[in-house]
Design a protein around this motif. Structure first.
Motif, PDB file in Angstrom:
ATOM      1  N   LEU A   1      -2.506  12.423  11.978  1.00  0.00           N
ATOM      2  CA  LEU A   1      -1.729  11.332  10.858  1.00  0.00           C
ATOM      3  C   LEU A   1      -1.397  10.138  11.717  1.00  0.00           C
ATOM      4  O   LEU A   1      -0.521  10.455  12.627  1.00  0.00           O
ATOM      5  CB  LEU A   1      -0.928  12.249  10.314  1.00  0.00           C
ATOM      6  N   ASP A   2      -1.420   9.027  10.538  1.00  0.00           N
ATOM      7  CA  ASP A   2      -0.806   8.167  11.174  1.00  0.00           C
ATOM      8  C   ASP A   2       0.528   7.399  10.699  1.00  0.00           C
ATOM      9  O   ASP A   2       1.795   7.793   9.587  1.00  0.00           O
ATOM     10  CB  ASP A   2      -1.523   6.364  10.449  1.00  0.00           C
ATOM     11  N   LEU A   3       1.319   7.724  11.810  1.00  0.00           N
ATOM     12  CA  LEU A   3       2.677   7.649  11.933  1.00  0.00           C
ATOM     13  C   LEU A   3       3.942   5.919  12.017  1.00  0.00           C
ATOM     14  O   LEU A   3       4.094   5.993  12.515  1.00  0.00           O
ATOM     15  CB  LEU A   3       3.671   8.733  12.990  1.00  0.00           C
ATOM     16  N   SER A   4       2.784   5.006  11.738  1.00  0.00           N
ATOM     17  CA  SER A   4       3.202   3.911  12.075  1.00  0.00           C
ATOM     18  C   SER A   4       4.047   3.124  10.825  1.00  0.00           C
ATOM     19  O   SER A   4       4.179   4.143  10.084  1.00  0.00           O
ATOM     20  CB  SER A   4       1.512   2.925  12.031  1.00  0.00           C
ATOM     21  N   ALA A   5       4.601   1.950  11.046  1.00  0.00           N
ATOM     22  CA  ALA A   5       5.980   1.512  10.672  1.00  0.00           C
ATOM     23  C   ALA A   5       5.584   1.290   8.806  1.00  0.00           C
ATOM     24  O   ALA A   5       5.812   1.580   7.894  1.00  0.00           O
ATOM     25  CB  ALA A   5       6.670   1.209  10.773  1.00  0.00           C
ATOM     26  N   SER A   6       4.175   0.455   9.162  1.00  0.00           N
ATOM     27  CA  SER A   6       3.151   0.520   8.146  1.00  0.00           C
ATOM     28  C   SER A   6       3.169   1.582   6.718  1.00  0.00           C
ATOM     29  O   SER A   6       2.567   1.593   5.391  1.00  0.00           O
ATOM     30  CB  SER A   6       1.552   0.338   8.113  1.00  0.00           C
ATOM     31  N   MET A   7       3.555   3.144   7.344  1.00  0.00           N
ATOM     32  CA  MET A   7       3.615   4.410   6.159  1.00  0.00           C
ATOM     33  C   MET A   7       4.445   4.522   5.509  1.00  0.00           C
ATOM     34  O   MET A   7       4.637   4.954   4.551  1.00  0.00           O
ATOM     35  CB  MET A   7       2.964   5.243   7.307  1.00  0.00           C
ATOM     36  N   TYR A   8       5.801   3.625   5.193  1.00  0.00           N
ATOM     37  CA  TYR A   8       6.651   2.980   4.543  1.00  0.00           C
ATOM     38  C   TYR A   8       6.409   2.881   3.972  1.00  0.00           C
ATOM     39  O   TYR A   8       7.279   2.201   2.932  1.00  0.00           O
ATOM     40  CB  TYR A   8       7.544   3.100   5.495  1.00  0.00           C
ATOM     41  N   ALA A   9       5.353   1.921   3.381  1.00  0.00           N
ATOM     42  CA  ALA A   9       5.035   0.871   2.744  1.00  0.00           C
ATOM     43  C   ALA A   9       4.836   1.603   1.196  1.00  0.00           C
ATOM     44  O   ALA A   9       4.103   2.366   0.784  1.00  0.00           O
ATOM     45  CB  ALA A   9       3.433   0.140   2.634  1.00  0.00           C
ATOM     46  N   GLN A  10       5.355   0.831  -0.194  1.00  0.00           N
ATOM     47  CA  GLN A  10       5.723   1.843  -1.519  1.00  0.00           C
ATOM     48  C   GLN A  10       4.398   1.342  -2.112  1.00  0.00           C
ATOM     49  O   GLN A  10       5.018   1.668  -3.230  1.00  0.00           O
ATOM     50  CB  GLN A  10       6.719   1.256  -1.692  1.00  0.00           C
ATOM     51  N   ASP A  11       3.337   0.376  -1.589  1.00  0.00           N
ATOM     52  CA  ASP A  11       1.701   0.655  -2.994  1.00  0.00           C
ATOM     53  C   ASP A  11       1.710   2.129  -2.808  1.00  0.00           C
ATOM     54  O   ASP A  11       0.910   1.948  -4.009  1.00  0.00           O
ATOM     55  CB  ASP A  11       0.718  -0.307  -1.936  1.00  0.00           C
ATOM     56  N   LEU A  12       1.773   3.167  -2.180  1.00  0.00           N
ATOM     57  CA  LEU A  12       1.802   3.854  -3.068  1.00  0.00           C
ATOM     58  C   LEU A  12       3.447   4.841  -3.165  1.00  0.00           C
ATOM     59  O   LEU A  12       3.866   4.748  -1.877  1.00  0.00           O
ATOM     60  CB  LEU A  12       0.604   5.219  -2.063  1.00  0.00           C
ATOM     61  N   SER A  13       3.544   5.829  -4.191  1.00  0.00           N
ATOM     62  CA  SER A  13       4.236   6.623  -5.020  1.00  0.00           C
ATOM     63  C   SER A  13       4.521   7.384  -4.092  1.00  0.00           C
ATOM     64  O   SER A  13       3.653   8.408  -4.063  1.00  0.00           O
ATOM     65  CB  SER A  13       4.953   6.180  -6.201  1.00  0.00           C
ATOM     66  N   PRO A  14       5.654   7.976  -3.661  1.00  0.00           N
ATOM     67  CA  PRO A  14       6.598   7.357  -3.711  1.00  0.00           C
ATOM     68  C   PRO A  14       6.790   6.373  -2.025  1.00  0.00           C
ATOM     69  O   PRO A  14       6.678   5.452  -1.944  1.00  0.00           O
ATOM     70  CB  PRO A  14       7.703   8.484  -2.520  1.00  0.00           C
ATOM     71  N   ASN A  15       6.147   6.331  -1.659  1.00  0.00           N
ATOM     72  CA  ASN A  15       5.198   5.843  -0.096  1.00  0.00           C
ATOM     73  C   ASN A  15       3.906   6.336   0.535  1.00  0.00           C
ATOM     74  O   ASN A  15       3.772   7.330   0.191  1.00  0.00           O
ATOM     75  CB  ASN A  15       6.184   4.912   0.722  1.00  0.00           C
TER      76      ASN A  15
END
Length: 218
Positions: free
Chosen positions: A1-15
């Motif tokens: 499971l990727d836990l890089s900061a980019s996983m906070y991006a909200q192009d998928l809801s909620p992120n």
């Protein structure tokens, strides 16, 4: 499971991170007694759970996994594959499957080499892409969005092309996370097919160590 900061991006809801969690939960529901492990990664990779039949343990840990706990940022898929392969080997598994849930990588050469090494050890590499090709900014806790050294807003995009190449090199499949269960079903179907082929070769026998609490006899 990727836990890089980019996983906070909200192009998928909620992120992206929450969508990834949902997909992990859906996948765990399909395991039905099969052994599963969990590794998290960003700029480095760390095992969260060794191979276990108890998927409830992994489910309980999921809520505490965020990019904030990772000491180094990045997309080290090569290290993620290596750590996952180590868990399989430590458990004595003769074959298996590694699923990378991620939006991209920063170590393409190392990741491809790790995937090829996995294949030589009868381990397939599949990828579930999280995010969209257009991407989305990364919101910060105190407001605003993450910026690079030049002051430009960082917009991480799903690196589908390279992730597909990685899955191909790993003798696995690539799916993009979406609404519904078509993505999970395709992964499960692939794993079941490979497991059936392996059973034909090995005779379908599975050997495990079972620990029994016999402390009462003391």
């Amino acid at each position: 499971l990727d836990l890089s900061a980019s996983m906070y991006a909200q192009d998928l809801s909620p992120n992206r991170l929450e969508q990834a969690r949902f997909k992990v939960m859906d996948i765990l529901q399909t395991r039905k007694g099969e052994q599963t492990a969990l590794v998290v990664f960003a700029g480095d990779a760390f095992p969260v759970s060794p191979l276990t039949d108890d998927t409830k343990t992994i489910e309980a840990q999921m809520k505490n996994l965020t990019p904030d706990i990772m000491p180094v940022q990045g997309g080290a898929l090569g290290l993620a594959i290596e750590r996952s392969l180590e868990l399989l080997q430590q458990a004595g598994a003769k074959s298996g499957n590694i699923l990378l849930i991620t939006d991209g990588m920063t170590d393409a050469v190392q990741a491809l080499n790790a995937a090829k090494t996995a294949v030589t050890n009868n381990v397939g590499i599949s990828v579930m892409g999280i995010g969209t090709v257009n991407g989305s900014p990364i919101p910060l806790a105190d407001g605003g969005f993450l910026q690079d050294a030049q002051g430009k807003t960082v917009i991480p995009k799903l690196d589908a092309a390279n992730l597909k190449s990685l899955a191909q090199a790993g003798n696995g499949v690539y799916v993009t996370a979406g609404i519904g269960d078509a993505d999970v079903n395709r992964l499960v179907s692939t794993w079941e097919t490979k497991a059936g082929e392996q059973n034909l070769i090995s005779g379908g026998q599975r050997q495990v160590d079972t620990w029994v609490n016999a402390g009462v006899w003391l």
